[in-house]
Design a protein around this motif. Structure first.
Motif, PDB file in Angstrom:
ATOM      1  N   MET A   1       0.846  -1.172   0.000  1.00  0.00           N
ATOM      2  CA  MET A   1       0.000   0.000   0.000  1.00  0.00           C
ATOM      3  C   MET A   1       0.888   1.230   0.000  1.00  0.00           C
ATOM      4  SD  MET A   1      -3.002   1.030   2.622  1.00  0.00           S
ATOM      5  CE  MET A   1      -2.045   0.679   4.071  1.00  0.00           C
ATOM      6  N   LYS A   2       0.546   2.171  -0.789  1.00  0.00           N
ATOM      7  CA  LYS A   2       1.326   3.409  -0.853  1.00  0.00           C
ATOM      8  C   LYS A   2       0.324   4.538  -0.820  1.00  0.00           C
ATOM      9  CE  LYS A   2       5.340   5.462  -1.934  1.00  0.00           C
ATOM     10  NZ  LYS A   2       6.526   5.364  -1.140  1.00  0.00           N
ATOM     11  N   THR A   3       0.224   5.220   0.297  1.00  0.00           N
ATOM     12  CA  THR A   3      -0.757   6.280   0.386  1.00  0.00           C
ATOM     13  C   THR A   3      -0.127   7.620   0.039  1.00  0.00           C
ATOM     14  OG1 THR A   3      -0.251   6.452   2.704  1.00  0.00           O
ATOM     15  CG2 THR A   3      -2.181   5.160   2.121  1.00  0.00           C
ATOM     16  N   LEU A 184       1.474 -11.788  -2.020  1.00  0.00           N
ATOM     17  CA  LEU A 184       2.581 -11.219  -2.788  1.00  0.00           C
ATOM     18  C   LEU A 184       2.261  -9.788  -3.192  1.00  0.00           C
ATOM     19  CD1 LEU A 184       3.313 -14.249  -5.109  1.00  0.00           C
ATOM     20  CD2 LEU A 184       4.055 -13.814  -2.771  1.00  0.00           C
ATOM     21  N   PHE A 185       2.080  -8.958  -2.208  1.00  0.00           N
ATOM     22  CA  PHE A 185       1.662  -7.587  -2.524  1.00  0.00           C
ATOM     23  C   PHE A 185       2.778  -6.623  -2.147  1.00  0.00           C
ATOM     24  CE2 PHE A 185      -0.878  -3.714  -1.919  1.00  0.00           C
ATOM     25  CZ  PHE A 185      -1.488  -3.687  -3.156  1.00  0.00           C
ATOM     26  N   CYS A 186       3.043  -5.661  -3.031  1.00  0.00           N
ATOM     27  CA  CYS A 186       4.106  -4.694  -2.767  1.00  0.00           C
ATOM     28  C   CYS A 186       5.429  -5.412  -2.515  1.00  0.00           C
ATOM     29  CB  CYS A 186       3.747  -3.775  -1.606  1.00  0.00           C
ATOM     30  SG  CYS A 186       2.261  -2.818  -1.915  1.00  0.00           S
ATOM     31  N   ASN A 187       5.736  -6.354  -3.376  1.00  0.00           N
ATOM     32  CA  ASN A 187       6.972  -7.116  -3.263  1.00  0.00           C
ATOM     33  C   ASN A 187       7.935  -6.764  -4.382  1.00  0.00           C
ATOM     34  OD1 ASN A 187       4.540  -9.350  -2.696  1.00  0.00           O
ATOM     35  ND2 ASN A 187       6.057  -9.003  -1.109  1.00  0.00           N
ATOM     36  N   TRP A 268       9.140  -5.892   3.040  1.00  0.00           N
ATOM     37  CA  TRP A 268       7.955  -5.401   2.332  1.00  0.00           C
ATOM     38  C   TRP A 268       8.440  -4.195   1.537  1.00  0.00           C
ATOM     39  CZ3 TRP A 268       5.593  -0.727   4.523  1.00  0.00           C
ATOM     40  CH2 TRP A 268       4.447  -0.306   3.828  1.00  0.00           C
ATOM     41  N   TYR A 269       8.113  -4.111   0.261  1.00  0.00           N
ATOM     42  CA  TYR A 269       8.663  -3.093  -0.640  1.00  0.00           C
ATOM     43  C   TYR A 269      10.170  -3.220  -0.864  1.00  0.00           C
ATOM     44  CZ  TYR A 269       4.570  -0.122  -1.424  1.00  0.00           C
ATOM     45  OH  TYR A 269       3.370   0.373  -1.814  1.00  0.00           O
ATOM     46  N   PRO A 270      10.706  -4.441  -1.007  1.00  0.00           N
ATOM     47  CA  PRO A 270      12.104  -4.532  -1.428  1.00  0.00           C
ATOM     48  C   PRO A 270      12.202  -4.400  -2.955  1.00  0.00           C
ATOM     49  CG  PRO A 270      11.200  -6.718  -1.198  1.00  0.00           C
ATOM     50  CD  PRO A 270      10.085  -5.751  -0.848  1.00  0.00           C
ATOM     51  N   ASP A 520      -1.317   5.303  -7.407  1.00  0.00           N
ATOM     52  CA  ASP A 520      -0.917   4.240  -6.501  1.00  0.00           C
ATOM     53  C   ASP A 520      -1.221   2.859  -7.099  1.00  0.00           C
ATOM     54  OD1 ASP A 520      -0.038   3.108  -4.183  1.00  0.00           O
ATOM     55  OD2 ASP A 520      -1.822   3.623  -3.007  1.00  0.00           O
ATOM     56  N   HIS A 521      -0.200   2.023  -7.192  1.00  0.00           N
ATOM     57  CA  HIS A 521      -0.361   0.643  -7.658  1.00  0.00           C
ATOM     58  C   HIS A 521      -0.775   0.524  -9.117  1.00  0.00           C
ATOM     59  CE1 HIS A 521      -0.935   0.050  -3.170  1.00  0.00           C
ATOM     60  NE2 HIS A 521       0.192  -0.562  -3.485  1.00  0.00           N
ATOM     61  N   SER A 522      -0.427   1.502  -9.920  1.00  0.00           N
ATOM     62  CA  SER A 522      -0.730   1.387 -11.351  1.00  0.00           C
ATOM     63  C   SER A 522       0.469   0.805 -12.096  1.00  0.00           C
ATOM     64  CB  SER A 522      -1.113   2.748 -11.930  1.00  0.00           C
ATOM     65  OG  SER A 522      -0.031   3.646 -11.833  1.00  0.00           O
ATOM     66  N   THR A 610       5.681  -2.911 -11.531  1.00  0.00           N
ATOM     67  CA  THR A 610       4.717  -2.498 -10.507  1.00  0.00           C
ATOM     68  C   THR A 610       5.171  -1.175  -9.932  1.00  0.00           C
ATOM     69  OG1 THR A 610       3.554  -3.160  -8.495  1.00  0.00           O
ATOM     70  CG2 THR A 610       5.894  -3.609  -8.560  1.00  0.00           C
ATOM     71  N   HIS A 611       4.256  -0.377  -9.380  1.00  0.00           N
ATOM     72  CA  HIS A 611       4.658   0.792  -8.582  1.00  0.00           C
ATOM     73  C   HIS A 611       5.751   1.616  -9.262  1.00  0.00           C
ATOM     74  CE1 HIS A 611       3.053  -1.862  -5.414  1.00  0.00           C
ATOM     75  NE2 HIS A 611       2.970  -0.828  -4.630  1.00  0.00           N
ATOM     76  N   ASN A 612       5.624   1.948 -10.527  1.00  0.00           N
ATOM     77  CA  ASN A 612       6.599   2.796 -11.231  1.00  0.00           C
ATOM     78  C   ASN A 612       7.977   2.165 -11.294  1.00  0.00           C
ATOM     79  OD1 ASN A 612       6.513   4.061  -8.255  1.00  0.00           O
ATOM     80  ND2 ASN A 612       4.812   4.869  -9.417  1.00  0.00           N
TER      81      ASN A 612
HETATM   82 CU   LIG Z   1       2.143  -0.876  -2.742  1.00  0.00          CU
END
Ligand SMILES: [Cu+2]
Length: 675
Positions: A1-3, A184-187, A268-270, A520-522, A610-612
């Motif tokens: 999640m990236k707010t 497997l989210f935001c990995n 998370w987010y590596p 976010d998450h596009s 993912t995530h740019n």
């Molecule tokens: Cu994320």
């Protein structure tokens, strides 16, 4: 999640569509206006293609049975469940979000809550509730349907159930039913030299909790490589109503059971980077201790500073304790060749954590989402040197070489690597970064800049700025060597206009606009036909309006937009009549091309993204000799210039038109499999 919770940067009105030339300084070009200038300048966008699932992590995968047609693997949160598991049953006949299933929160999340992002599981299209959150998509099937022109709607609210159901047949479940037991989210994820998709780390308990797992999707088996199924997942499958006793979800052995392949550090987010020898580097990521429960976990947050190297051949990892450095989440990292020999490569990383740290004067609260500040300090990490160091297990800050400082930390800004190999055997390796921020509460940036790592003294140089400050945008390297930037936002100001950057002079052209906010998450991915599919985003944010009302969230449906760049409208396309299925570093190979004279030959990696984070979009331009329609092309000479694996090969005509892509496997010289 990236707010997005930032002070508003000065928003620049997104109405100008001049050519802006910053580097090199020179006279401004004639103004062009899109879309009035026509598709040969502006490109063309399709109507909305309903796609049922949020394409938050997306990659093409190749199987021999798809010699020209890949599948796309996509996943969202929670990847190992279906929306019916964590959402309350909808009221019959209603389009109203019915809230979260408290039993799921208790049994699976250990009391950690679900949020706006998890509303993305909700769709007014009922059958979606029964589908897994990891899916395989038949790309050629859906492409054929797009090509009929049937998708003409331009507002999500106008989509009917018939529109939405029309693409059902192209999707199949690819989660729990294919062996996936983890979220497997935001990995970090990469395609390996063997074509498998490697997903490092986990995202659990609603957010911030990292994991140790290396999960692997095997495109040949179309299944996840077996890992121990977590006790919590098995228990929920057997007894979702909680009548029986369940494993404690706050005990991580029940959500991330230890295995020899595990990372040493939970992440998370590596970022994951496939290395020239086939190993996989893992950088950064965050974690917190969820065993202390929801009220106390936030204060335990850490940013992992120790890189690790995973070896697919042995299914083991090595921690580089000797190369500690604190980096942003999802640090932008790229392999670069640093000399003429096979092992002359390092990993470029374009930002680092700088003071004040959480808890220091002026620092942020450690319990915040991303409580660090970043600079654009750019380094080369000597992975091979760190691995060979006898003190690899001793904590130190070695094996990093400072290169230069970018204007901005570019955290959550788009980034991509372009490699050009010239006929004289020299090359350039340019990294491009667009927007983002320097973390914490710093303003979002419109700065775009580039650095060439083949220079003896690499220096960041500015490009034309983005049309407006933006974070969470995406960049796609195109076969003609241009860079398409889509999406992003700053605060509540969405960046809806597509932008094209020309690396040759640093200029920007403003193209068509999208009706769908994507930040976010596009994701955005180059497809075999040369078009770009713009996808993903948090479903509840796809209908414009800020803040979204619950009715807007309930009406949202995931959609793909196909963008055809200007090269679709330049006349006759070159046609690749014959090409090899695989090549090896340093070899020459033959192409037969008809239709038009050839200006360039490029190969572009086919994901993931993912995530740019566009590692999977790496662009490599190849030198060639031409005699009529016969080309002799030189493969990338060294593995640090193009990582072995799956690519699409494109030919660009002298008229600017681009061929359809041909699947091409670049093999390591040591790969025993015949070509
Ligand atoms: Cu994320």
């Amino acid at each position: 999640m990236k707010t997005v919770q930032k002070t508003f940067a000065a928003a620049v009105a997104g109405t100008c569509s001049l050519w802006l030339v910053v580097v090199p300084a020179g006279p401004a070009r004639a103004a062009v206006e899109c879309p009035e200038a026509g598709p040969a300048v502006c490109g063309e966008k399709s109507g909305l293609v309903p796609a049922h699932k949020d394409f938050i992590h997306a990659t093409l995968i190749w199987n021999k049975k798809y010699s020209t047609c890949p599948n796309m693997l996509v996943w969202m949160r929670p990847s190992e469940y279906k929306p019916k598991h964590y959402l309350n049953a909808p009221v019959p006949g209603s389009n109203v979000f019915p809230g979260f299933n408290q039993k799921y929160i208790e049994l699976v999340q250990g009391g950690f809550g679900l949020g706006q992002l998890d509303e993305s599981g909700w769709s007014r299209y009922g059958p979606d509730l029964e589908r897994e959150n990891a899916q395989l998509l038949d790309v050629c099937g859906l492409q054929s349907m797009i090509d009929t022109g049937v998708f003409t709607r331009n507002a999500i609210a106008d989509l009917t159930s018939a529109d939405i159901s029309s693409t059902d047949r192209f999707f199949t479940d690819a989660g729990f039913s294919r062996g996936l037991g983890y979220n497997l989210f935001c990995n970090g994820h990469v395609s390996g030299v063997d074509g498998r998709i490697y997903v490092v780390g986990l995202h659990d308990k609603g957010g911030n909790n990292g994991g140790r797992k290396i999960n692997i999707f095997d495109p040949k088996a179309e299944a996840w490589v077996p890992r121990p199924m977590p006790c919590v997942r098995i228990g929920y499958e057997m007894d979702p109503t909680g009548v029986l006793s369940h494993c404690d979800p706050l005990n991580e052995n029940n959500t991330d059971p230890p295995t020899p392949s595990d990372l040493k550090y939970q992440r998370w987010y590596p970022t994951a980077v496939t290395l020239p020898d086939g190993r996989i580097l893992v950088l950064s990521g965050s974690d917190q201790d969820t065993s202390v429960g929801p009220a106390n976990a936030g204060s335990t947050k850490v940013r992992q500073g120790v890189p690790e190297v995973y070896d697919p051949k042995t299914d083991t990892t090595v921690a580089l304790e000797n190369a500690w450095k604190q980096l942003p989440m999802y640090p932008r990292a790229f392999v670069v060749q640093t000399g003429p020999n096979e092992k002359d490569w390092k990993v470029a990383v374009t930002a680092e954590v700088v003071p004040p740290l959480p808890g220091q004067p002026g620092g942020l609260n450690i319990g915040g989402y991303d409580p660090f500040f970043y600079s654009g300090n750019t380094y080369l990490l000597d992975v091979q040197g760190a691995l060979a160091d006898p003190l690899v297990a001793t904590r130190a800050q070695n094996h990093w070489t400072f290169v230069d400082t970018a204007q901005n930390g570019h955290d959550s800004g788009a980034g991509v690597l372009m490699v050009t190999i010239r006929a004289d055997g020299t090359w350039s390796q340019e990294v491009f970064l667009f927007g983002g921020s320097s973390g914490g509460d710093t303003p979002d940036s419109a700065v775009a800049e580039t650095i060439d790592f083949s220079s003896a003294t690499p220096k960041w140089k500015p490009l034309a700025s983005l049309i407006q400050p933006a974070t969470q945008n995406n960049v796609v390297a195109l076969p003609d060597g241009k860079l398409l930037v889509v999406g992003g936002a700053s605060g509540r100001t969405n960046s809806l206009r597509y932008q094209m950057f020309n690396p040759a002079d640093g200029s920007r052209t403003d193209l068509v606009s999208s009706p769908v906010p994507r930040h976010d998450h596009s994701t955005a991915l180059l497809m075999p036909n040369g078009a770009v599919w713009v996808m993903g985003g948090n479903r509840v944010n796809l209908i414009p309006g800020s803040p979204q009302t619950q009715a807007q969230r309930d009406a949202a449906v995931p959609v793909i937009e196909q963008y055809k760049p200007p090269y679709f409208f330049k006349g006759a396309k070159p046609v690749i009549d014959d090409a090899p299925a695989s090549i090896r570093h340093g070899n020459k190979f033959k192409l037969e091309v008809s239709g038009t004279e050839v200006a360039s030959v490029t190969m572009i990696r086919t994901g993931p993204i993912t995530h740019n984070w566009t590692w999977g979009n790496q662009y490599v331009k190849l030198p060639f000799a031409q005699q009529g329609g016969k080309l002799e092309v030189t493969a990338p000479p060294l593995p640090g210039l193009a990582i072995a694996g799956d690519y699409l090969l494109y030919v660009v005509g002298r008229n600017g038109a681009v061929s359809d892509g041909r699947h091409l496997v670049l093999k390591l010289m040591s790969d025993p499999e015949p070509d």
